[in-house]
Design an enzyme around this catalytic site. Structure first.
Site, short mmCIF file in Angstrom:
data_model
loop_
_atom_site.label_atom_id
_atom_site.label_comp_id
_atom_site.label_asym_id
_atom_site.label_seq_id
_atom_site.Cartn_x
_atom_site.Cartn_y
_atom_site.Cartn_z
N LYS A 31 0.89 -1.11 -0.01
CA LYS A 31 -0.06 0.12 0.17
C LYS A 31 0.88 1.24 0.01
O LYS A 31 0.47 2.41 -0.74
CB LYS A 31 -0.83 -0.18 1.31
CG LYS A 31 -1.82 1.24 1.33
CD LYS A 31 -2.71 1.22 2.64
CE LYS A 31 -3.53 -0.06 2.66
NZ LYS A 31 -4.64 0.26 3.95
N ARG A 100 -2.40 3.36 9.11
CA ARG A 100 -3.17 2.14 8.43
C ARG A 100 -1.90 1.08 8.34
O ARG A 100 -0.81 1.56 7.92
CB ARG A 100 -3.77 2.13 7.18
CG ARG A 100 -5.03 3.00 6.99
CD ARG A 100 -5.22 3.10 5.61
NE ARG A 100 -6.43 4.18 5.35
CZ ARG A 100 -7.69 4.21 5.33
NH1 ARG A 100 -7.94 3.08 5.05
NH2 ARG A 100 -8.35 5.34 5.12
N GLY A 109 -8.14 -6.72 5.62
CA GLY A 109 -8.90 -6.93 6.78
C GLY A 109 -8.23 -7.52 7.95
O GLY A 109 -8.77 -7.55 9.04
N MET A 111 -5.29 -6.97 9.46
CA MET A 111 -4.45 -6.00 10.50
C MET A 111 -5.20 -4.72 10.68
O MET A 111 -6.36 -4.59 10.49
CB MET A 111 -3.30 -5.56 9.82
CG MET A 111 -2.42 -6.86 10.41
SD MET A 111 -0.75 -6.73 9.70
CE MET A 111 -0.99 -6.35 7.91
N ARG A 339 -3.98 -1.47 -5.83
CA ARG A 339 -3.23 -2.55 -5.46
C ARG A 339 -3.54 -3.43 -6.71
O ARG A 339 -4.99 -3.39 -7.38
CB ARG A 339 -3.41 -3.30 -4.23
CG ARG A 339 -4.78 -3.52 -4.09
CD ARG A 339 -4.93 -4.01 -2.57
NE ARG A 339 -6.48 -4.15 -2.29
CZ ARG A 339 -7.00 -4.13 -1.06
NH1 ARG A 339 -6.06 -4.21 -0.05
NH2 ARG A 339 -8.41 -4.35 -0.88
N HIS A 457 -16.01 -8.20 3.19
CA HIS A 457 -15.04 -9.20 3.51
C HIS A 457 -15.30 -10.58 2.91
O HIS A 457 -14.45 -11.40 2.35
CB HIS A 457 -14.90 -9.34 5.03
CG HIS A 457 -14.26 -10.35 5.57
ND1 HIS A 457 -14.42 -11.66 6.03
CD2 HIS A 457 -12.67 -10.23 5.80
CE1 HIS A 457 -13.35 -12.27 6.46
NE2 HIS A 457 -12.21 -11.62 6.17
N ARG A 564 -4.34 -48.53 -16.31
CA ARG A 564 -4.19 -49.68 -15.26
C ARG A 564 -5.36 -50.74 -15.58
O ARG A 564 -6.40 -50.58 -15.48
CB ARG A 564 -4.44 -48.99 -13.92
CG ARG A 564 -3.57 -48.01 -13.25
CD ARG A 564 -4.03 -47.43 -12.01
NE ARG A 564 -2.86 -46.70 -11.34
CZ ARG A 564 -2.88 -45.47 -11.16
NH1 ARG A 564 -3.72 -44.55 -11.72
NH2 ARG A 564 -1.83 -45.07 -10.43
N GLU A 751 9.69 -48.22 -10.09
CA GLU A 751 9.05 -47.97 -8.95
C GLU A 751 9.79 -48.45 -7.77
O GLU A 751 8.99 -48.51 -6.49
CB GLU A 751 7.46 -48.83 -9.10
CG GLU A 751 6.83 -48.47 -9.96
CD GLU A 751 5.30 -49.19 -10.09
OE1 GLU A 751 4.60 -48.55 -9.64
OE2 GLU A 751 5.44 -50.32 -10.75
N SER A 770 8.84 -45.38 -17.22
CA SER A 770 7.89 -44.47 -16.62
C SER A 770 7.85 -44.59 -15.07
O SER A 770 7.92 -45.80 -14.49
CB SER A 770 6.49 -44.97 -17.01
OG SER A 770 5.51 -44.20 -16.33
N CYS A 838 4.05 -41.20 -14.16
CA CYS A 838 2.70 -41.72 -14.15
C CYS A 838 2.26 -41.69 -12.80
O CYS A 838 1.23 -41.89 -12.72
CB CYS A 838 2.29 -42.76 -15.08
SG CYS A 838 3.11 -44.10 -14.35
N TYR A 858 7.83 -36.54 -20.46
CA TYR A 858 6.41 -36.39 -20.16
C TYR A 858 5.78 -36.48 -18.65
O TYR A 858 6.68 -37.21 -18.08
CB TYR A 858 5.66 -37.08 -21.40
CG TYR A 858 5.49 -38.63 -20.77
CD1 TYR A 858 4.58 -39.09 -19.67
CD2 TYR A 858 6.24 -39.61 -21.28
CE1 TYR A 858 4.78 -40.38 -19.37
CE2 TYR A 858 6.52 -40.62 -20.99
CZ TYR A 858 5.55 -41.27 -19.85
OH TYR A 858 5.61 -42.47 -19.61
C1 PEP Z 1 2.70 -45.75 -9.04
O1 PEP Z 1 3.12 -46.51 -8.50
O2 PEP Z 1 3.25 -44.32 -9.16
C2 PEP Z 1 1.89 -46.02 -10.09
C3 PEP Z 1 1.41 -45.35 -11.24
O3 PEP Z 1 1.08 -47.24 -9.93
P1 PEP Z 1 0.04 -47.74 -9.04
O4 PEP Z 1 -0.59 -46.39 -8.41
O5 PEP Z 1 -1.05 -48.07 -9.72
O6 PEP Z 1 0.61 -48.48 -8.26
MG MG Z 2 2.87 -48.68 -8.76
#
Ligand code: PEP
Ligand code: MG
Length: 882
Positions: A31, A100, A109, A111, A339, A457, A564, A751, A770, A838, A858
């Site tokens: 401000k 202020r 609002g 302070m 502002r 508010h 899945r 994993e 992945s 994923c 990705y």
């Molecule tokens: C994971 O493990 O991140 C995955 C995508 O497989 P799921 O969640 O099905 O085990």
């Molecule tokens: Mg998994």
């Protein structure tokens, strides 16, 4: 020596001292910095000065103001006196000031503010002579004492309100501003009786008010607000001391707020509320019904034009939508604040895109300005036109924050929080909201108030946090004691369901069905297309069925990163066959069941290939432990006890025996994933056949299928070698038989830590990786993804033992470290290999940034998160450039 005070015309000095504008805002607060900047621009701003955030921090640390600060305040005050030609504390020509708070980030609002500082009996009497308006003088005086009592002395508001109510009733005045002058004088005396500490010395008033504002930085509600808004606690607040201008000096006076664009829809026209003959807090409090700027256009056209021109000037200067406070004192316009305006998600998107289209900002800036959360809110559920029409409409109010919400009524913030903690959807219904209600507003799905305007508010907070809200339903009578509300002769109790529509301002009784809004909105799709031009990461979707795939594609997905397959096994008509497969005593028997499943899977896969023609579709072989497909032991035992038919009992007993056989203490670390395919290869063969046959079918139908077969939970290259050989054999056989050729890949999920550490070996067989970061987080942390959140994990995060929930946001150092090793290992063996993620983290903006940094190709996330990931991936690039 530290400089603690800057007058509004010393902004250039502050700028050259601290460097950039962001640091000026840090020093003078948002401000203060803007008031000074407006002064520099030549916008009419009442003269004043800012005490820095550094002074506040020094005060918080030492419990007293820093040395030399009061001297600088006195000097700055003298400067203001020179500018205004008035003298603070001099009855013959008095200067009145406001005090202020103003932190770097706006905390509406949260302070404190004290207005009309400088009044006492002597000054008041003389000011009556000067202004000729005793009503105004004593109205200001009683406001000062009340504000001083509540802000500086921490007194409750009720005793003051009780006195005001008493006089309103006695005189028949509808509102405080209508009280006759004699009453105001009496009120001043009564207020002074309950505020004996009130100092008549203006200097003392100012000093104590400044210190109170400093202290308000660490008030409970300010701390709560900062926690909810991720504002650091060590910034401190600046204090702005500014010449009072009065909107309550008569009918050519007024005060109000304006936004340079519509805060709810983003439409490019000025929007605001004001009141004639009133002070600023009357507008925000929402007690008097405000007037629109259209009314001003008709009644004060000159002021309206000046306001419009100023709004335009400020918007161009700040290159952002402005939220301004103004006062008209005896026909002269003053700007008290500007502002960047708070806006809904819808407005944020539209304003960013429109400003870029108009060349005010670049496309990159537009993409950087909208937050991933806003994209998420943008796609929040709404009610369909039909369900609104058919709904039982209770009331209409002001549409201040869009989106639909359904929940049970809670009449106070604590109840809302308690019920939300029990997993209930709650709508907070209040006469009006105050800063103390913020925790309930955050817990609620939506907000309804019977009082208040567009800038109340409730409206501001709801918009900021993306909560649908309807305010100002005047006919709604809320009885907080009886815990019910009534409208149009109907009485609705706390706990009953209502549905609210913040875009149209409607409240319905009961639960209306919701739907998800249009992704093809012009503003949103433009913004996301610009993001697509910027981002390097591709965004794929986790989708199991063709309908999900189609939605994902509408949302901009460039393929399926995870299907899945076992989800298809759970469908009612398939599950008995899946169970037969699991219960089979011989390979032949198992094969028979698999033969029944094959056509189902093939059909699903064909649909996916057709929905994602020309894009990769990554299909994962069956993953979960087999017991998940069978009923639980307890359930079976009671079924056996209840059964009368011998054959049925025999079947159930067989299932129970198999359930015991499959039982594992740690099924997530047990017989699952690739291990199933290694020991029951006929299952993988069936799935491989279904995938390749479906691809052949899709190709014959004119699509371009790009199947990628993914092996889950691998720990050793040998597993992949075995499975890949089997998949390739089936694929070649199918393509040969069909006379159709499709390109396909075989790859693996990463994993487990071992998979990551041996990625160079895995990549000798795997053609892509992945990261299943749900499992990878589980296996890296040795924390069960299924149990941890309900036992200790949330407490770990609350207590700061872990900085974030690692199942929500990728753990940069641990899991991120393993991903880095795996990416390097994989690409060393197989340069340019396709690598993505994923796990659920694929839709989390912070995790998307990390995936970008780690060089993945990705991210794959649920279809609804795809737009969020598209924006986050672009922002990762922009961050990198910055
Ligand atoms: C994971 O493990 O991140 C995955 C995508 O497989 P799921 O969640 O099905 O085990
Ligand atoms: Mg998994």
């Amino acid at each position: 020596m530290t400089k603690w005070v800057y007058t509004f015309d010393q902004v250039s000095e502050a700028e050259s001292l601290v460097g950039d504008w962001d640091s000026v805002r840090g020093l003078l607060g948002g401000k203060g910095a803007n008031l000074a900047d407006m002064t520099r621009l030549g916008v009419p701003v009442p003269p004043g000065f800012t005490i820095t955030t550094q002074a506040c921090n020094a005060y918080s640390d030492a419990g007293q103001v820093p040395d030399g600060m009061w001297d600088e305040v006195a000097e700055a005050l003298a400067h203001v006196e020179e500018h205004t030609g008035k003298v603070f504390g001099d009855p013959s020509n008095p200067l009145l000031v406001s005090c202020r708070s103003g932190a770097k980030f706006s905390m509406p609002g949260m302070m404190d503010t004290v207005l009309d500082i400088g009044l006492n009996h002597e000054v008041a009497e003389s000011l009556v002579d000067i202004s000729g308006d005793a009503h105004f003088v004593y109205d200001s005086y009683r406001r000062l004492i009340q504000m001083y009592g509540s802000v500086v002395l921490d007194k409750a508001d009720e005793p003051y309100e009780e006195i005001l109510t008493e006089f309103r009733e006695k005189t028949g005045a509808a509102i405080d501003a209508d009280l006759p002058t004699d009453s105001l004088k009496e009120i001043v005396e009564r207020f002074l009786e309950i505020t004996p500490e009130f100092p008549s010395d203006p200097d003392a008033q100012l000093k104590l008010a400044v210190e109170a504002v400093f202290r308000s930085w660490n008030s409970r509600r300010a701390i709560d607000y900062r926690n909810a808004s991720n504002i650091p606690h060590d910034l401190g607040t600046a204090v702005n001391v500014q010449t009072m201008v009065f909107g309550n000096l008569g009918d050519n006076c007024g005060t109000g707020v304006a936004m340079s664009r519509h805060g709810a829809t983003g439409e490019n026209h000025i929007e605001g509320d004001y009141l004639m003959n009133a002070q600023g807090e009357d507008v925000v409090a929402g007690i008097r019904a405000t007037l629109t700027l259209d009314h001003m256009k008709e009644n004060m056209p000159g002021i309206y034009d000046e306001l419009l021109a100023t709004a335009d000037q400020l918007e161009k200067h700040y290159r952002n939508m402005q939220d301004m406070e103004f006062t008209i004192e005896s026909g002269k316009l003053w700007l008290l604040q500007t502002r960047d305006g708070k806006r809904t998600a819808q407005a944020a998107v539209r304003i960013a895109v429109e400003m870029a289209e108009d060349g005010l900002i670049s496309k990159e800036e537009a993409v950087a300005r909208v937050t991933p959360d806003q994209i998420d809110f943008f796609l929040h559920p709404q009610f369909s036109a039909e369900s609104r029409k058919a709904g039982d409409l209770l009331a209409k109010g002001l549409n201040v924050s869009p989106g639909a919400a359904v929940g049970i009524i809670a009449f106070d913030a604590d109840t809302a929080v308690d019920w939300a903690a029990e997993g209930k959807d709650v709508i907070l219904v209040r006469p009006e909201t105050k800063p103390d209600d913020v925790h309930g507003m955050l817990a609620a799905k939506g907000i309804v108030t019977s009082r208040g305007g567009r800038t109340s508010h409730a409206a501001l907070v709801a918009r900021q946090f993306g909560k649908p809200a309807v305010v100002g339903i005047a006919e709604l009578n809320i009885d907080l004691d009886a815990r019910n509300m009534s409208i149009g002769g109907r009485v609705i109790d706390e706990g009953e369901f209502i549905s609210i529509e913040g875009t149209g301002g409607e409240v319905f009784l009961g639960q209306l069905p919701t739907f998800v809004p249009d992704i093809n909105d012009h503003w949103l799709s433009s913004l996301l297309e610009w993001a697509d031009d910027i981002r390097r990461l591709k965004v794929l979707a986790n989708a199991d069925y063709p309908v999900d795939a189609n939605r994902a594609r509408d949302y901009g997905a460039e393929g399926i990163g995870l299907c899945r397959t076992e989800h298809m096994f759970f469908e009612a008509e398939r599950l008995p066959t899946v169970q037969k497969m699991i219960l089979a005593d011989t390979v032949e028997e198992r094969q028979k069941a698999l033969d029944v499943l094959l056509p189902f899977q093939r059909e699903d896969f064909r649909g996916l290939f057709e929905a994602m023609s020309g894009m990769p579709v990554i299909i994962r072989l069956i993953d979960p432990p087999l017991h998940e497909f069978l009923p639980g032991a307890e359930e079976l035992k009671s079924e056996i006890a209840a059964a009368t038919d011998d054959a049925e009992i025999a079947t159930l007993e067989k299932i129970l025996a198999r359930v015991f056989e499959l039982h594992e203490e740690n099924p997530m670390l047990g017989f699952r994933g690739v291990r199933l395919g290694v020991l029951m290869p006929e299952i993988s063969r069936m799935q491989a056949r279904a995938i390749i046959e479906a691809a052949c079918d899709a190709k014959e139908n004119g699509a371009t299928p790009m199947p990628e077969v993914m092996i889950p939970v691998s720990i050793h290259v040998n597993e992949i070698r075995l499975l890949k050989k089997l998949i390739v054999e089936v694929a070649e056989e199918v393509m040969e038989a069909r006379g159709v050729k499709v390109d396909y890949k075989v790859g693996t999920m990463v994993e487990t830590p071992r998979a990551a550490m041996t990625a160079d070996q895995l990549a000798t067989e795997a053609e892509f990786f992945s990261f299943g970061t749900n499992d990878l987080t589980q296996t890296t942390f040795a924390i069960s993804r299924d149990d941890a959140e309900k036992s200790f994990l949330i407490q770990y995060v609350d207590r700061g033992v872990l900085p974030v929930n690692p199942f929500q946001t990728l753990d940069r150092d641990g899991v991120g470290g393993l991903i880095k090793i795996a990416v390097e290992g994989g690409r060393k063996t197989r340069p340019g290999m396709e690598i993505g993620i994923c796990g659920e983290h694929g839709g989390d903006p912070e995790s998307v940034h990390l995936c970008h940094e780690l060089g993945l190709d990705y991210v794959s996330c649920s279809p609804f998160r795809v737009p969020v990931a598209r924006l986050a991936a672009a922002q990762a690039v922009l961050n990198e450039k910055a």
